[in-house]
Design a protein around this motif. Structure first.
Motif, short mmCIF file in Angstrom:
data_model
loop_
_atom_site.label_atom_id
_atom_site.label_comp_id
_atom_site.label_asym_id
_atom_site.label_seq_id
_atom_site.Cartn_x
_atom_site.Cartn_y
_atom_site.Cartn_z
N ARG A 254 0.84 -1.17 0.18
CA ARG A 254 0.01 -0.01 -0.05
C ARG A 254 0.76 1.34 -0.10
O ARG A 254 0.77 2.09 -0.80
CB ARG A 254 -0.83 -0.07 1.03
N LYS A 255 2.02 1.38 0.84
CA LYS A 255 2.79 2.28 0.96
C LYS A 255 3.59 2.54 -0.57
O LYS A 255 3.54 3.67 -0.90
CB LYS A 255 3.94 2.23 2.00
N MET A 256 3.84 1.54 -1.32
CA MET A 256 4.58 1.95 -2.65
C MET A 256 3.58 2.22 -3.38
O MET A 256 3.91 3.27 -4.20
CB MET A 256 5.16 0.43 -3.23
N PHE A 257 2.39 1.64 -3.29
CA PHE A 257 1.24 2.43 -4.47
C PHE A 257 0.97 3.90 -4.22
O PHE A 257 0.99 4.46 -5.07
CB PHE A 257 0.15 1.43 -3.98
N LEU A 258 0.90 3.96 -2.82
CA LEU A 258 0.68 5.51 -2.61
C LEU A 258 1.75 6.79 -3.05
O LEU A 258 1.64 7.71 -3.43
CB LEU A 258 0.06 5.75 -1.01
N GLU A 259 2.72 5.96 -2.64
CA GLU A 259 4.02 6.92 -3.18
C GLU A 259 4.19 7.13 -4.60
O GLU A 259 4.50 8.02 -5.04
CB GLU A 259 5.27 6.17 -2.68
N VAL A 260 3.72 5.90 -5.51
CA VAL A 260 3.63 6.18 -6.91
C VAL A 260 2.84 7.05 -7.16
O VAL A 260 3.08 8.05 -8.13
CB VAL A 260 3.61 4.66 -7.49
N VAL A 261 1.53 7.04 -6.50
CA VAL A 261 0.45 8.02 -7.05
C VAL A 261 0.77 9.48 -6.90
O VAL A 261 0.83 10.30 -7.83
CB VAL A 261 -0.97 7.44 -6.30
N GLN A 262 1.51 9.48 -5.71
CA GLN A 262 2.16 10.86 -5.10
C GLN A 262 3.03 11.44 -6.27
O GLN A 262 3.03 12.52 -6.85
CB GLN A 262 2.55 11.07 -3.91
N GLU A 263 3.99 10.52 -6.48
CA GLU A 263 5.00 10.85 -7.49
C GLU A 263 4.60 11.12 -9.13
O GLU A 263 4.87 11.75 -9.80
CB GLU A 263 5.95 9.86 -7.62
N LEU A 264 3.48 10.45 -9.28
CA LEU A 264 2.85 10.63 -10.66
C LEU A 264 2.46 12.05 -10.71
O LEU A 264 2.31 12.83 -11.61
CB LEU A 264 1.83 9.64 -10.81
N ARG A 265 1.56 12.65 -9.40
CA ARG A 265 1.08 13.91 -9.40
C ARG A 265 1.94 14.98 -9.45
O ARG A 265 1.86 16.03 -10.04
CB ARG A 265 0.14 13.90 -7.89
N SER A 266 3.02 14.60 -9.04
CA SER A 266 4.47 15.69 -8.90
C SER A 266 4.91 15.66 -10.30
O SER A 266 5.08 16.77 -10.87
CB SER A 266 5.45 15.32 -8.00
N LEU A 267 4.80 14.58 -11.19
CA LEU A 267 5.40 14.64 -12.50
C LEU A 267 4.71 15.49 -13.47
O LEU A 267 4.99 16.13 -14.19
CB LEU A 267 5.51 13.14 -12.79
N ILE A 268 3.04 15.28 -13.05
CA ILE A 268 2.28 15.91 -13.88
C ILE A 268 2.23 17.51 -13.50
O ILE A 268 2.41 17.98 -14.59
CB ILE A 268 0.71 15.53 -13.49
N GLY A 269 2.53 17.63 -12.28
CA GLY A 269 2.70 19.17 -12.10
C GLY A 269 4.05 19.79 -12.50
O GLY A 269 4.01 20.90 -13.21
N ASN A 270 5.28 19.13 -12.40
CA ASN A 270 6.45 19.48 -12.81
C ASN A 270 6.65 19.73 -14.27
O ASN A 270 7.22 20.73 -14.80
CB ASN A 270 7.51 18.47 -12.24
N GLU A 271 6.05 18.89 -15.07
CA GLU A 271 5.88 18.87 -16.40
C GLU A 271 4.85 19.80 -17.11
O GLU A 271 4.36 19.69 -18.29
CB GLU A 271 5.93 17.64 -16.89
N ASN A 272 4.22 20.27 -16.43
CA ASN A 272 2.92 21.22 -16.88
C ASN A 272 1.82 20.22 -17.71
O ASN A 272 1.67 20.87 -18.63
CB ASN A 272 3.44 22.54 -17.41
N ILE A 273 1.67 19.28 -17.45
CA ILE A 273 0.76 18.36 -18.01
C ILE A 273 -0.64 18.97 -17.83
O ILE A 273 -1.12 18.68 -16.70
CB ILE A 273 0.91 16.81 -17.69
N ARG A 274 -1.17 19.17 -18.77
CA ARG A 274 -2.83 19.78 -18.70
C ARG A 274 -3.79 18.63 -19.20
O ARG A 274 -3.61 17.65 -19.93
CB ARG A 274 -2.80 21.06 -19.59
N ALA A 275 -4.74 19.01 -19.02
CA ALA A 275 -6.10 17.97 -19.36
C ALA A 275 -6.19 17.80 -20.67
O ALA A 275 -6.05 18.84 -21.69
CB ALA A 275 -7.32 18.61 -18.82
N GLY A 276 -6.00 16.52 -21.16
CA GLY A 276 -6.08 16.12 -22.79
C GLY A 276 -4.55 15.92 -23.11
O GLY A 276 -4.56 15.52 -24.24
N ASP A 277 -3.69 16.26 -22.53
CA ASP A 277 -2.28 15.98 -22.75
C ASP A 277 -2.01 14.41 -22.40
O ASP A 277 -2.53 13.83 -21.54
CB ASP A 277 -1.25 16.88 -21.84
#
Length: 228
Positions: A8-31
């Protein structure tokens, strides 16, 4: 060697890292998101863990998989998570009253902040809204509240309000009617002139009109919450 089931910890960490990646790379809806292989390499984890995280986000409506094209970021405002959760947690009338009261706290604070800052009061938005209310042009109630929230400059409050608004059953659905427009215009004028308490009073009168037009189907109209 078979990859073990992610914790569970690994899964949540991955979800959080995905969220950070989306923000850092400025990925927008539809990208388009990077592929599973690229994500696994960049996040330093197995593809099955990435796949599970992506599947969960897709079930929540936050991303969309298109066969032969890849995975794309969805518009979070269109996902069905709020409706699904509301069906389970909004069983008691008190729950809805609490949500409505909390939503109104955010709305009133936006009115107070907007009327209390000279720079916000000077925005051309207010003249535009007054002109709209004095015309016969249709204008959505929801858009009026959102404009005030946006003008107040608190983006976190806006996001919280959006979720509360959905949980509360979207009480501002529909266009502002003739009987509401004078109160709305009065509220906007009071915001523009910095008369905070009069602006809040006009807001209260308007929301009471809206609630009455909805036929009191959502229970008692939440009165002002006592402020400590």
């Amino acid at each position: 060697m078979t990859e073990t089931k992610p914790s569970r910890k690994m899964f949540l960490e991955v979800v959080q890292e995905l969220r950070s990646l989306i923000g850092n790379e400025n990925i927008r809806a539809g990208d388009k998101l990077p592929s599973e292989r690229v994500l696994a390499e960049r996040l330093g984890t197995g593809r099955s863990t990435i796949r599970e995280a992506l599947r969960s986000l897709e079930l929540l409506g936050l991303i969309e998989s298109r066969q032969g094209e890849g995975t794309f970021l969805s518009d979070f405002r269109k996902h069905q998570l709020v409706e699904v959760l509301a069906a389970f947690i909004m069983q008691e009338p008190k729950s809805l009253e609490d949500v409505s009261a909390t939503m109104r706290i955010h709305e009133k604070e936006a009115v107070r902040v907007s009327s209390g800052h000279a720079e916000i009061r000077a925005l051309p938005l207010w003249d535009s809204l007054i002109a709209e209310m004095e015309s016969d042009a249709p204008y959505l109630r929801e858009d009026i509240v959102r404009e005030v929230l946006i003008a107040s400059g608190n983006r976190l409050s806006l996001k919280i309000w959006h979720l509360l608004y959905q949980y509360a059953g979207k009480p501002y659905t529909g266009e502002a009617e003739a009987g509401e427009r004078s109160e709305i215009a009065g509220m906007i004028r009071m915001i523009r002139s910095g008369e905070t308490e009069k602006a809040v009073a006009a807001y209260d009168r308007w929301t009471e009109i809206v609630h009455a037009q909805r036929g009191n189907t959502d229970g008692d109209h939440p009165r002002d919450v006592q402020e400590k």
